[in-house]
Design a protein around this motif. Sequence first.
Motif, PDB file in Angstrom:
ATOM      1  N   GLY A 112       0.602  -1.394   0.123  1.00 56.22           N
ATOM      2  CA  GLY A 112      -0.121  -0.076   0.149  1.00 56.22           C
ATOM      3  C   GLY A 112       0.613   1.381   0.161  1.00 56.22           C
ATOM      4  N   ASN A 113       1.892   1.289   0.842  1.00 53.18           N
ATOM      5  CA  ASN A 113       2.633   2.565   0.701  1.00 53.18           C
ATOM      6  C   ASN A 113       4.185   2.163   0.685  1.00 53.18           C
ATOM      7  N   LEU A 114       4.812   3.130   0.603  1.00 53.99           N
ATOM      8  CA  LEU A 114       6.457   3.002   0.577  1.00 53.99           C
ATOM      9  C   LEU A 114       7.031   2.117   1.866  1.00 53.99           C
ATOM     10  N   ARG A 115       6.461   2.377   3.006  1.00 60.53           N
ATOM     11  CA  ARG A 115       6.792   1.920   4.115  1.00 60.53           C
ATOM     12  C   ARG A 115       6.486   0.328   4.170  1.00 60.53           C
ATOM     13  N   ASN A 116       5.315   0.077   3.762  1.00 64.49           N
ATOM     14  CA  ASN A 116       4.779  -1.388   3.842  1.00 64.49           C
ATOM     15  C   ASN A 116       5.632  -2.322   2.773  1.00 64.49           C
ATOM     16  N   LEU A 117       5.998  -1.293   1.542  1.00 60.42           N
ATOM     17  CA  LEU A 117       6.516  -1.987   0.506  1.00 60.42           C
ATOM     18  C   LEU A 117       7.974  -2.501   0.973  1.00 60.42           C
ATOM     19  N   ALA A 118       8.550  -1.358   1.856  1.00 62.17           N
ATOM     20  CA  ALA A 118       9.950  -1.384   2.348  1.00 62.17           C
ATOM     21  C   ALA A 118      10.016  -2.875   3.161  1.00 62.17           C
ATOM     22  N   THR A 119       8.821  -3.013   4.259  1.00 58.76           N
ATOM     23  CA  THR A 119       8.829  -4.143   5.008  1.00 58.76           C
ATOM     24  C   THR A 119       8.510  -5.417   4.117  1.00 58.76           C
ATOM     25  N   THR A 120       8.049  -5.495   3.200  1.00 60.01           N
ATOM     26  CA  THR A 120       7.815  -6.658   2.238  1.00 60.01           C
ATOM     27  C   THR A 120       9.082  -6.906   1.816  1.00 60.01           C
ATOM     28  N   LEU A 121      10.044  -6.033   1.250  1.00 53.18           N
ATOM     29  CA  LEU A 121      11.045  -6.333   0.752  1.00 53.18           C
ATOM     30  C   LEU A 121      12.104  -6.997   1.769  1.00 53.18           C
ATOM     31  N   GLN A 122      11.887  -6.325   3.111  1.00 50.13           N
ATOM     32  CA  GLN A 122      12.680  -6.920   4.141  1.00 50.13           C
ATOM     33  C   GLN A 122      12.545  -8.275   4.406  1.00 50.13           C
ATOM     34  N   ARG A 123      11.107  -8.583   4.499  1.00 54.50           N
ATOM     35  CA  ARG A 123      10.867 -10.008   4.512  1.00 54.50           C
ATOM     36  C   ARG A 123      11.342 -10.856   3.515  1.00 54.50           C
ATOM     37  N   ALA A 124      11.201 -10.337   2.345  1.00 58.18           N
ATOM     38  CA  ALA A 124      11.564 -11.171   1.105  1.00 58.18           C
ATOM     39  C   ALA A 124      13.156 -11.483   0.987  1.00 58.18           C
ATOM     40  N   THR A 125      13.973 -10.442   1.576  1.00 64.86           N
ATOM     41  CA  THR A 125      15.423 -10.853   1.674  1.00 64.86           C
ATOM     42  C   THR A 125      15.867 -12.213   1.897  1.00 64.86           C
ATOM     43  N   PRO A 126      15.720 -12.563   3.069  1.00 62.20           N
ATOM     44  CA  PRO A 126      16.306 -14.160   3.355  1.00 62.20           C
ATOM     45  C   PRO A 126      15.708 -15.078   2.535  1.00 62.20           C
ATOM     46  N   LEU A 127      14.345 -14.875   2.243  1.00 57.97           N
ATOM     47  CA  LEU A 127      13.974 -15.910   1.113  1.00 57.97           C
ATOM     48  C   LEU A 127      14.362 -15.768  -0.272  1.00 57.97           C
ATOM     49  N   MET A 128      14.895 -14.826  -0.605  1.00 57.90           N
ATOM     50  CA  MET A 128      15.570 -14.854  -1.959  1.00 57.90           C
ATOM     51  C   MET A 128      16.553 -15.639  -1.715  1.00 57.90           C
ATOM     52  N   PHE A 129      17.614 -15.412  -0.679  1.00 57.38           N
ATOM     53  CA  PHE A 129      18.999 -16.365  -0.652  1.00 57.38           C
ATOM     54  C   PHE A 129      18.575 -17.660  -0.468  1.00 57.38           C
ATOM     55  N   THR A 130      17.592 -17.955   0.391  1.00 55.62           N
ATOM     56  CA  THR A 130      17.265 -19.484   0.513  1.00 55.62           C
ATOM     57  C   THR A 130      16.804 -20.038  -0.770  1.00 55.62           C
ATOM     58  N   GLY A 131      15.960 -19.104  -1.565  1.00 53.86           N
ATOM     59  CA  GLY A 131      15.326 -19.648  -2.666  1.00 53.86           C
ATOM     60  C   GLY A 131      16.237 -19.736  -3.834  1.00 53.86           C
ATOM     61  N   LEU A 132      17.323 -19.021  -3.775  1.00 54.74           N
ATOM     62  CA  LEU A 132      18.404 -19.115  -4.975  1.00 54.74           C
ATOM     63  C   LEU A 132      19.306 -20.299  -4.395  1.00 54.74           C
ATOM     64  N   ALA A 133      19.370 -20.621  -2.892  1.00 57.24           N
ATOM     65  CA  ALA A 133      20.190 -21.838  -2.540  1.00 57.24           C
ATOM     66  C   ALA A 133      19.550 -23.113  -3.134  1.00 57.24           C
ATOM     67  N   VAL A 134      18.243 -23.188  -2.815  1.00 60.43           N
ATOM     68  CA  VAL A 134      17.540 -24.418  -3.410  1.00 60.43           C
ATOM     69  C   VAL A 134      17.582 -24.490  -4.953  1.00 60.43           C
ATOM     70  N   ALA A 135      17.423 -23.362  -5.779  1.00 59.84           N
ATOM     71  CA  ALA A 135      17.371 -23.258  -7.117  1.00 59.84           C
ATOM     72  C   ALA A 135      18.682 -23.626  -7.685  1.00 59.84           C
ATOM     73  N   PHE A 136      19.682 -23.131  -7.073  1.00 58.78           N
ATOM     74  CA  PHE A 136      21.086 -23.607  -7.448  1.00 58.78           C
ATOM     75  C   PHE A 136      21.542 -24.972  -7.234  1.00 58.78           C
ATOM     76  N   GLY A 137      20.868 -25.678  -6.300  1.00 55.25           N
ATOM     77  CA  GLY A 137      21.287 -27.087  -6.234  1.00 55.25           C
ATOM     78  C   GLY A 137      20.409 -27.650  -7.237  1.00 55.25           C
ATOM     79  N   TYR A 138      19.048 -27.291  -7.420  1.00 51.90           N
ATOM     80  CA  TYR A 138      18.145 -28.150  -8.310  1.00 51.90           C
ATOM     81  C   TYR A 138      18.655 -27.916  -9.551  1.00 51.90           C
ATOM     82  N   ARG A 139      19.343 -26.910 -10.223  1.00 55.93           N
ATOM     83  CA  ARG A 139      20.022 -26.835 -11.373  1.00 55.93           C
ATOM     84  C   ARG A 139      21.082 -27.880 -11.699  1.00 55.93           C
ATOM     85  N   ALA A 140      21.913 -28.417 -10.611  1.00 54.22           N
ATOM     86  CA  ALA A 140      22.900 -29.057 -10.616  1.00 54.22           C
ATOM     87  C   ALA A 140      22.383 -30.484 -10.161  1.00 54.22           C
TER      88      ALA A 140
END
Lengths: 309, 347
Positions: free
Chosen positions: B51-79
């Motif tokens: 809804g607003n910049l502040r909420n968006l920032a919180t969403t990105l903050q919550r998303a950050t560790p999931l980006m890393f763990t998602g990348l981790a699983v995806a990288f393994g999967y590709r190999a």
Amino acid sequence: MGDILALLFNTAVFAAALRMATPLIFAALGGIFSERSGVVNIALEGMMLIGSFTAMFVSHHTGMPWMGVLGAVLAGLIVGLLHAVFCIRYRANQVVVGTAINIFAGGLTVFLLRYYFGAAGTSPSVATVSDITIPIISQIPWIGRIIGRQNPLVYLAILAVVAAHIVIYKTSWGLRLRAVGEHPRAADTVGVNVYRMRYLAVALSGALAGLGGTYLSIAHLSRFSEGMTAGRGFIALAAVIFGKWTPFGALGACLFFGYADALQMRLQDVGVPTQFMNMLPYVLTMVALAGFIGKSVGPKAAGEPYIKG
Amino acid sequence: MQNRIRAVRWQEMVTPLAAVILALAIGAGFILFVGENPLTAYKILFVESFGNLRNLATTLQRATPLMFTGLAVAFGYRAGLFNIGAEGQLYIGAFAAAWVGFTLTGAPRFIHLPLAIIAGMLGGALWGSIPGYLKAKLGVHEVINTIMLNFIALYLTDWLATGPFHGGSWVPETARIKPAAALTRLYPPTRLTTGVFLALLAAFVVYLVLWKTRQGYELRAVGLNPDAAEYGGINVARNTVLAMAISGALAGLAGTEQILGLHNRFIVRFSSDLGFMGIAVALLGKNHPFGVILAAVLFGALQTGSAAMDRLTSVPRELITIIQALIIFFVAAEYLIRRILRMKEGA
């Protein structure tokens, strides 16, 4: 030193070990049936959790703990069928579906807990399956103090191991089950319905894991709390591997893990960190898989969807 | 040709979108079950997360560790590896980062922060390479070992943070990291930090490594068909260990970001299934780094919005966990849908 020996052979510790092993035994048997049929089941944890919740919920509403047991078995069966449908019919990755079930169970149980019982992380206290005393056995010295007075579910777990052994090794159904898990194509060729065997085995797996969960919420304790299985489904999985996919092997592993569990509080006083005792089942399983203590090798076709050709 | 490529890309998007919509539809059933209006609840969810910049920032903050763990699983999967050990690698990485964070004193930020990040990567890489090595040398499947290592990491870091490195308070946590090791907040009072740039950078690097280098080609070849790769002169064992190490390093970065950006100390059991959610994120993102970023943002948004939904309606926030699990079910069952589509094309 004498103190430690006395501790290691303490009847109270053995009795506690048997109690700690009970939920693991049921779930491990469930794991064996599923994996023997060729379907990997890492969802034991979630199935147990749903069993725990259902047992509490039914006992809460009926006041009859055995109805709770029945409810948990049915709930486990349904979750087992869910796993089966996705793995067998939709040929989804079995580990992915198992992970989804574990996450789903964690979310669903807390969702329902909070909806029905408010914000607290635990349910109210409910009627439990109470301990029974076996007349003659309880009189035997030493042994009597370990197995003479226990929960009916503890005895049921031991009986289930014997029953599972007979079913898997002494019946034609068991032979077909093993065939389907080792070489589904060959089993199919001689007229075994691979899909039906797998559906049955995975549903049974869920029912047994649900039964294991029962013990936690309406026998060991008298309430359900958030995430109360606390990794026991994975310890059961470890016991399946450590016990080389056999009922008695898994029983031995569960008793050993239960013993380590029962001992940890007491060993803490002697200076052994509880965390090290907690790690033990997982470390031993890795060692067993690596082949350092007699290599554990699972059913050949486990993990692969069968495509009827 | 151009059209066909576009069609393929579109098809790639169809199933994840369908999975999300189906999961939300079933979630609506749960909302009705507790006697609330699904549209109201979902509106709160959306507004509170974007809804607003502040909420968006919180969403990105919550998303950050999931980006890393998602990348981790995806990288393994590709190999060709199924890394469900991201949770454990995350814990070891987090502890290593925290250790550098609170042990080193007097170092300037441009030295301290990178050292802590590198330590976190190495911790995760080490933990990931164990099942990689066991698979490469002894042929043990990585799934069970990574599950076991999750628990071992959990208890090991529990012991470290309550025993030898206990912070001294009654809380099970280590001492605080030095300010020089902390990531910088971007938009206070939200807790979004520069960690999000690190995650985007990681996604880009993963993309480059997998699709623009010889090493990446080898890893993907092993992932597609190890026997053919071996026959083609690729060292499968070496690539297996390497893939698990890199996957572990990415998961370690998730833990690192949580410590240096959010908690500023190692707290026992701080991760609320971030590693397991990484599996969902990777699947939903089709195991592609850019897909992973989008999926992580969606999951971050769900988490951000769920707190408000919990507060403003009688829908428990665990609805989000249920929806996330349902998304995994439907993405996993996607193979059925795709097979049906392909059969129709063939006919």
